[in-house]
Design a protein around this motif. Structure first.
Motif, PDB file in Angstrom:
ATOM      1  N   THR A   1    -106.595 -36.760-100.720  1.00 39.19           N
ATOM      2  CA  THR A   1    -105.776 -35.478-101.135  1.00 39.19           C
ATOM      3  C   THR A   1    -105.931 -34.759 -99.682  1.00 39.19           C
ATOM      4  OG1 THR A   1    -106.703 -35.382-103.482  1.00 39.19           O
ATOM      5  CG2 THR A   1    -105.992 -33.299-102.235  1.00 39.19           C
ATOM      6  N   LEU A   2    -106.936 -34.907 -99.060  1.00 38.93           N
ATOM      7  CA  LEU A   2    -106.922 -34.279 -97.569  1.00 38.93           C
ATOM      8  C   LEU A   2    -107.083 -35.087 -96.496  1.00 38.93           C
ATOM      9  CD1 LEU A   2    -109.409 -31.364 -98.666  1.00 38.93           C
ATOM     10  CD2 LEU A   2    -106.755 -31.132 -98.365  1.00 38.93           C
ATOM     11  N   ALA A   3    -106.758 -35.020 -95.287  1.00 35.82           N
ATOM     12  CA  ALA A   3    -107.085 -35.441 -94.149  1.00 35.82           C
ATOM     13  C   ALA A   3    -107.670 -34.691 -93.205  1.00 35.82           C
ATOM     14  CB  ALA A   3    -105.640 -35.962 -93.665  1.00 35.82           C
ATOM     15  N   ILE A   4    -108.138 -34.856 -92.155  1.00 37.00           N
ATOM     16  CA  ILE A   4    -108.855 -34.189 -91.198  1.00 37.00           C
ATOM     17  C   ILE A   4    -108.436 -34.504 -89.692  1.00 37.00           C
ATOM     18  CG2 ILE A   4    -111.093 -35.419 -90.947  1.00 37.00           C
ATOM     19  CD1 ILE A   4    -112.649 -32.854 -90.714  1.00 37.00           C
ATOM     20  N   VAL A   5    -108.123 -33.583 -88.757  1.00 34.07           N
ATOM     21  CA  VAL A   5    -107.614 -33.762 -87.559  1.00 34.07           C
ATOM     22  C   VAL A   5    -108.895 -34.442 -86.576  1.00 34.07           C
ATOM     23  CG1 VAL A   5    -106.734 -32.831 -85.499  1.00 34.07           C
ATOM     24  CG2 VAL A   5    -105.862 -31.792 -87.756  1.00 34.07           C
TER      25      VAL A   5
ATOM     26  N   THR B   1    -109.765 -29.545 -88.399  1.00 38.56           N
ATOM     27  CA  THR B   1    -108.907 -28.924 -89.318  1.00 38.56           C
ATOM     28  C   THR B   1    -108.451 -29.976 -90.498  1.00 38.56           C
ATOM     29  OG1 THR B   1    -108.057 -27.625 -87.205  1.00 38.56           O
ATOM     30  CG2 THR B   1    -106.591 -27.727 -89.396  1.00 38.56           C
ATOM     31  N   LEU B   2    -108.666 -29.403 -91.492  1.00 42.73           N
ATOM     32  CA  LEU B   2    -108.166 -30.118 -92.664  1.00 42.73           C
ATOM     33  C   LEU B   2    -106.699 -29.949 -92.914  1.00 42.73           C
ATOM     34  CD1 LEU B   2    -111.026 -29.146 -95.322  1.00 42.73           C
ATOM     35  CD2 LEU B   2    -110.456 -31.280 -93.825  1.00 42.73           C
ATOM     36  N   LEU B   3    -105.998 -31.056 -93.212  1.00 47.63           N
ATOM     37  CA  LEU B   3    -104.571 -31.017 -93.686  1.00 47.63           C
ATOM     38  C   LEU B   3    -104.360 -31.281 -95.130  1.00 47.63           C
ATOM     39  CD1 LEU B   3    -103.461 -33.146 -90.595  1.00 47.63           C
ATOM     40  CD2 LEU B   3    -103.457 -30.797 -90.911  1.00 47.63           C
ATOM     41  N   ALA B   4    -103.415 -30.744 -95.805  1.00 45.78           N
ATOM     42  CA  ALA B   4    -103.045 -31.039 -97.027  1.00 45.78           C
ATOM     43  C   ALA B   4    -101.354 -31.099 -96.958  1.00 45.78           C
ATOM     44  CB  ALA B   4    -103.440 -29.967 -97.649  1.00 45.78           C
TER      45      ALA B   4
ATOM     46  N   THR C   1    -102.634 -26.449 -93.215  1.00 44.88           N
ATOM     47  CA  THR C   1    -103.923 -26.716 -92.842  1.00 44.88           C
ATOM     48  C   THR C   1    -104.825 -25.770 -93.460  1.00 44.88           C
ATOM     49  OG1 THR C   1    -103.747 -24.795 -91.153  1.00 44.88           O
ATOM     50  CG2 THR C   1    -103.176 -26.928 -90.301  1.00 44.88           C
ATOM     51  N   LEU C   2    -106.043 -26.236 -93.755  1.00 46.85           N
ATOM     52  CA  LEU C   2    -106.984 -25.337 -94.560  1.00 46.85           C
ATOM     53  C   LEU C   2    -108.120 -25.037 -93.174  1.00 46.85           C
ATOM     54  CD1 LEU C   2    -106.034 -27.781 -96.573  1.00 46.85           C
ATOM     55  CD2 LEU C   2    -107.659 -26.837 -98.017  1.00 46.85           C
TER      56      LEU C   2
ATOM     57  N   SER D   1    -114.145 -18.583-102.483  1.00 44.11           N
ATOM     58  CA  SER D   1    -113.081 -19.320-102.214  1.00 44.11           C
ATOM     59  C   SER D   1    -113.032 -19.746-100.643  1.00 44.11           C
ATOM     60  CB  SER D   1    -111.576 -18.396-102.131  1.00 44.11           C
ATOM     61  OG  SER D   1    -110.628 -19.208-102.289  1.00 44.11           O
ATOM     62  N   ALA D   2    -113.529 -20.897-100.338  1.00 47.79           N
ATOM     63  CA  ALA D   2    -114.076 -21.634 -99.212  1.00 47.79           C
ATOM     64  C   ALA D   2    -113.019 -21.562 -97.962  1.00 47.79           C
ATOM     65  CB  ALA D   2    -114.576 -22.704 -99.435  1.00 47.79           C
ATOM     66  N   PHE D   3    -111.822 -21.814 -98.581  1.00 46.29           N
ATOM     67  CA  PHE D   3    -110.643 -22.276 -97.671  1.00 46.29           C
ATOM     68  C   PHE D   3    -109.281 -21.426 -97.934  1.00 46.29           C
ATOM     69  CE2 PHE D   3    -112.952 -26.074 -97.761  1.00 46.29           C
ATOM     70  CZ  PHE D   3    -113.243 -26.438 -96.485  1.00 46.29           C
ATOM     71  N   THR D   4    -108.832 -21.033 -96.903  1.00 43.58           N
ATOM     72  CA  THR D   4    -107.246 -20.496 -97.006  1.00 43.58           C
ATOM     73  C   THR D   4    -106.292 -21.567 -96.521  1.00 43.58           C
ATOM     74  OG1 THR D   4    -107.444 -19.569 -94.656  1.00 43.58           O
ATOM     75  CG2 THR D   4    -107.997 -18.064 -96.489  1.00 43.58           C
ATOM     76  N   PHE D   5    -105.323 -21.495 -97.109  1.00 46.01           N
ATOM     77  CA  PHE D   5    -103.865 -22.312 -96.566  1.00 46.01           C
ATOM     78  C   PHE D   5    -103.071 -21.588 -95.675  1.00 46.01           C
ATOM     79  CE2 PHE D   5    -105.024 -24.032-100.594  1.00 46.01           C
ATOM     80  CZ  PHE D   5    -105.042 -25.640-100.350  1.00 46.01           C
TER      81      PHE D   5
END
Length: 190
Positions: A65-69, A121-124, A140-141, A158-162
């Protein structure tokens, strides 16, 4: 230093929403090519989730579901290209090694283009199908800043913002995780 996406698993949900979950830490590509020339209307529920929101791990061909830079060396980039080319030749019917390598180079370059963000940085991804064409939006999250007047316990409820990276504004799609669990449990009965 180069940057590329790696799969990441923040919780076990990928193991039950996808037919095959990527192993955490695999180099990843968008994976939209998996769905080219397929009858999208005939996809099963878990395949539809992968189409809507999955990054493809190039070793396992599993989804995340997610990837990380993540930073990478040129040698790691070359290994990614070689591994993906091998997968394209063996599993996806590339006509020859040269065509597979060319396609792998393009996929890896596109994956790198998504990583113009700081490491970690997390990617969706969110995909939709419009007139038979697959469209992708990447976000990015980033950790949400705590409210100055909030208490410490709930400051990060809410831990992350998009943050929009690419694509058009579209209504958010929702996935019924409980429904997928029930469907999965129902198919495993003998």
């Amino acid at each position: 230093m180069l940057k590329f996406p790696r799969t990441i698993r923040l919780d076990p949900s990928d193991t039950f929403v996808f037919e095959r979950a990527a192993e955490p830490g695999e180099w990843a590509v968008s994976g939209a090519f998996v769905f080219w020339n397929r009858d999208l209307a005939r996809l099963g529920p878990k395949q539809r989730v992968a189409l809507r929101s999955g990054f493809l791990g190039i070793d396992s061909l599993g989804w995340s579901t997610l990837a990380i830079v993540t930073e990478a060396t040129e040698a790691e980039r070359q290994a990614m290209v070689a591994r993906l080319a091998s997968q394209l030749l063996e599993k996806f019917g590339a006509p020859d090694a040269e065509a597979a390598r060319h396609a792998a180079e393009e996929e890896i370059a596109f994956a790198a283009s998504l990583c113009e963000h700081p490491p970690q940085t997390l990617l969706a991804v969110q995909r939709s199908v419009d007139n038979g064409e697959i469209r992708e939006r990447f976000r990015t999250l980033k950790p949400r800043a705590g409210a100055a007047d909030g208490d410490r316990l709930h400051a990060h409820a809410s831990a992350f913002t998009f943050h929009e990276v690419e694509g058009e504004d579209e209504p958010a799609e929702e996935v019924d995780l409980l429904g997928l669990i029930r469907t999965d449990a129902g198919t495993n009965r003998t």
